[in-house]
Write a protein that holds these residues in place. Structure first.
Motif, PDB file in Angstrom:
ATOM      1  N   ALA A   1     139.631  29.248  73.076  1.00 29.69           N
ATOM      2  CA  ALA A   1     140.081  28.679  74.348  1.00 29.69           C
ATOM      3  C   ALA A   1     138.901  28.183  75.169  1.00 29.69           C
ATOM      4  O   ALA A   1     138.948  27.091  75.761  1.00 29.69           O
ATOM      5  CB  ALA A   1     140.873  29.722  75.128  1.00 29.69           C
ATOM      6  N   ARG A   2     137.821  28.964  75.190  1.00 25.47           N
ATOM      7  CA  ARG A   2     136.627  28.540  75.932  1.00 25.47           C
ATOM      8  C   ARG A   2     136.022  27.292  75.304  1.00 25.47           C
ATOM      9  O   ARG A   2     135.561  26.387  76.012  1.00 25.47           O
ATOM     10  CB  ARG A   2     135.607  29.680  75.971  1.00 25.47           C
ATOM     11  N   ARG A   3     136.011  27.237  73.978  1.00 24.49           N
ATOM     12  CA  ARG A   3     135.436  26.078  73.290  1.00 24.49           C
ATOM     13  C   ARG A   3     136.250  24.813  73.561  1.00 24.49           C
ATOM     14  O   ARG A   3     135.689  23.741  73.805  1.00 24.49           O
ATOM     15  CB  ARG A   3     135.383  26.357  71.788  1.00 24.49           C
ATOM     16  N   LEU A   4     137.564  24.926  73.518  1.00 24.36           N
ATOM     17  CA  LEU A   4     138.420  23.778  73.808  1.00 24.36           C
ATOM     18  C   LEU A   4     138.217  23.298  75.240  1.00 24.36           C
ATOM     19  O   LEU A   4     138.155  22.095  75.505  1.00 24.36           O
ATOM     20  CB  LEU A   4     139.886  24.140  73.580  1.00 24.36           C
ATOM     21  N   ALA A   5     138.118  24.240  76.164  1.00 23.12           N
ATOM     22  CA  ALA A   5     137.927  23.870  77.570  1.00 23.12           C
ATOM     23  C   ALA A   5     136.565  23.217  77.797  1.00 23.12           C
ATOM     24  O   ALA A   5     136.446  22.239  78.540  1.00 23.12           O
ATOM     25  CB  ALA A   5     138.080  25.104  78.455  1.00 23.12           C
ATOM     26  N   ALA A   6     135.541  23.742  77.134  1.00 24.00           N
ATOM     27  CA  ALA A   6     134.183  23.227  77.345  1.00 24.00           C
ATOM     28  C   ALA A   6     133.988  21.838  76.741  1.00 24.00           C
ATOM     29  O   ALA A   6     133.287  20.998  77.307  1.00 24.00           O
ATOM     30  CB  ALA A   6     133.162  24.203  76.754  1.00 24.00           C
ATOM     31  N   THR A   7     134.610  21.594  75.595  1.00 25.72           N
ATOM     32  CA  THR A   7     134.405  20.318  74.901  1.00 25.72           C
ATOM     33  C   THR A   7     135.408  19.254  75.313  1.00 25.72           C
ATOM     34  O   THR A   7     135.144  18.057  75.173  1.00 25.72           O
ATOM     35  CB  THR A   7     134.502  20.508  73.378  1.00 25.72           C
TER      36      THR A   7
ATOM     37  N   ARG B   1     141.583  19.621  69.557  1.00 26.89           N
ATOM     38  CA  ARG B   1     141.701  20.503  68.393  1.00 26.89           C
ATOM     39  C   ARG B   1     140.312  20.937  67.927  1.00 26.89           C
ATOM     40  O   ARG B   1     139.323  20.244  68.169  1.00 26.89           O
ATOM     41  CB  ARG B   1     142.429  19.793  67.256  1.00 26.89           C
ATOM     42  N   LEU B   2     140.277  22.077  67.275  1.00 24.73           N
ATOM     43  CA  LEU B   2     139.055  22.573  66.636  1.00 24.73           C
ATOM     44  C   LEU B   2     139.326  22.720  65.153  1.00 24.73           C
ATOM     45  O   LEU B   2     140.389  23.217  64.759  1.00 24.73           O
ATOM     46  CB  LEU B   2     138.649  23.938  67.216  1.00 24.73           C
TER      47      LEU B   2
ATOM     48  N   ALA C   1     133.920  19.177  66.197  1.00 22.29           N
ATOM     49  CA  ALA C   1     134.034  20.473  66.885  1.00 22.29           C
ATOM     50  C   ALA C   1     134.658  21.480  65.938  1.00 22.29           C
ATOM     51  O   ALA C   1     135.796  21.311  65.496  1.00 22.29           O
ATOM     52  CB  ALA C   1     134.882  20.327  68.141  1.00 22.29           C
ATOM     53  N   THR C   2     133.921  22.518  65.602  1.00 16.91           N
ATOM     54  CA  THR C   2     134.400  23.534  64.656  1.00 16.91           C
ATOM     55  C   THR C   2     134.347  24.918  65.285  1.00 16.91           C
ATOM     56  O   THR C   2     133.698  25.139  66.310  1.00 16.91           O
ATOM     57  CB  THR C   2     133.565  23.543  63.368  1.00 16.91           C
ATOM     58  N   ILE C   3     135.040  25.845  64.634  1.00 10.11           N
ATOM     59  CA  ILE C   3     134.993  27.246  65.037  1.00 10.11           C
ATOM     60  C   ILE C   3     135.222  28.094  63.797  1.00 10.11           C
ATOM     61  O   ILE C   3     135.914  27.661  62.863  1.00 10.11           O
ATOM     62  CB  ILE C   3     136.050  27.549  66.119  1.00 10.11           C
ATOM     63  N   ALA C   4     134.638  29.271  63.758  1.00 12.35           N
ATOM     64  CA  ALA C   4     134.799  30.168  62.612  1.00 12.35           C
ATOM     65  C   ALA C   4     136.178  30.797  62.612  1.00 12.35           C
ATOM     66  O   ALA C   4     136.764  31.069  63.666  1.00 12.35           O
ATOM     67  CB  ALA C   4     133.728  31.255  62.640  1.00 12.35           C
TER      68      ALA C   4
END
Length: 215
Positions: free
Chosen positions: A105-111, A115-116, A93-96
């Motif tokens: 926050a949305r990515r952490l909640a969805a996955t 950690r990202l 799981a990555t983020i720019a």
């Protein structure tokens, strides 16, 4: 008395904190061909529960303490033959780095991950944990006030803004040109990182919401 911030039409909206501003830089990592004993040593020495697995500088997976435990039955007494690539969880799981914290926050909640891993042009530059995310919203009251008054309120009309902040609660003072500007001003202030509540006590010069009676 605090100085007021005058915000004109065309002024940019309040800037949200980005991932790069709160992430942990230079996180521990392991190469894809690292043996499991080397991975276990990194986890134990640095007291972390998981590390990204890199192919060069690019994260391709994540290897946690749970992955090491699960690898036990697969190893059958020859754990040294297994590498990080064979045991890691992928995809990672990555983020720019330039993404806003709200997106993280949305990515952490969805996955559902803890950690990202932060990338810039595909290269690992940091890690953003749930704790890092929380820290981004725990800001000093003076810092919040300065951002509200400095970056201001992109309403399309000139406004005079003052803010008093106590424990993240904003008392919004000043005057807008039109009454119809007030809801938009409040929405902008609520979007400022660290703001937990807004009491809008702003006044206005012109009430443009009064319905005119037909002649």
């Amino acid at each position: 008395m605090r100085a007021a911030a005058v915000v004109s039409a065309g002024h940019p909206a309040v800037a949200e904190l980005t991932v790069a501003e709160v992430m942990t830089r230079c996180p521990d990592s392991v190469p894809a061909d690292a043996p499991l004993c080397a991975v276990a040593a990194v986890l134990a020495t640095n007291r972390v529960s998981a590390v990204p697995v890199l192919d060069g500088c690019r994260p391709i997976g994540v290897l946690s303490e749970v992955d090491l435990v699960r690898a036990g039955p697969r190893a059958r007494g020859d754990r040294a033959s297994l590498t990080a690539r064979q045991v890691m969880t992928a995809p990672v799981a990555t983020i720019a780095a330039d993404e806003p914290l709200s997106a993280a926050a949305r990515r952490l909640a969805a996955t559902g991950v803890r950690r990202l891993f932060v990338v810039e042009h595909g290269r690992l530059v940091g890690v953003l944990s749930r704790r890092d995310l929380l820290r981004g919203y725990l800001r000093d009251d003076d810092e919040i006030r300065e951002q509200v008054e400095r970056d201001g309120l992109a309403t399309g009309h000139q406004v005079l803004v003052r803010a008093d902040v106590r424990d993240g609660e904003v008392l919004l003072l000043g005057r807008a040109e039109y009454r119809s500007d007030l809801p938009g001003i409040e929405r902008v202030v609520r979007a400022v990182p660290g703001v937990v509540a807004v009491r809008n006590r702003m006044s206005f010069w012109w009430n443009d919401e009064v319905e005119r009676s037909p002649r």
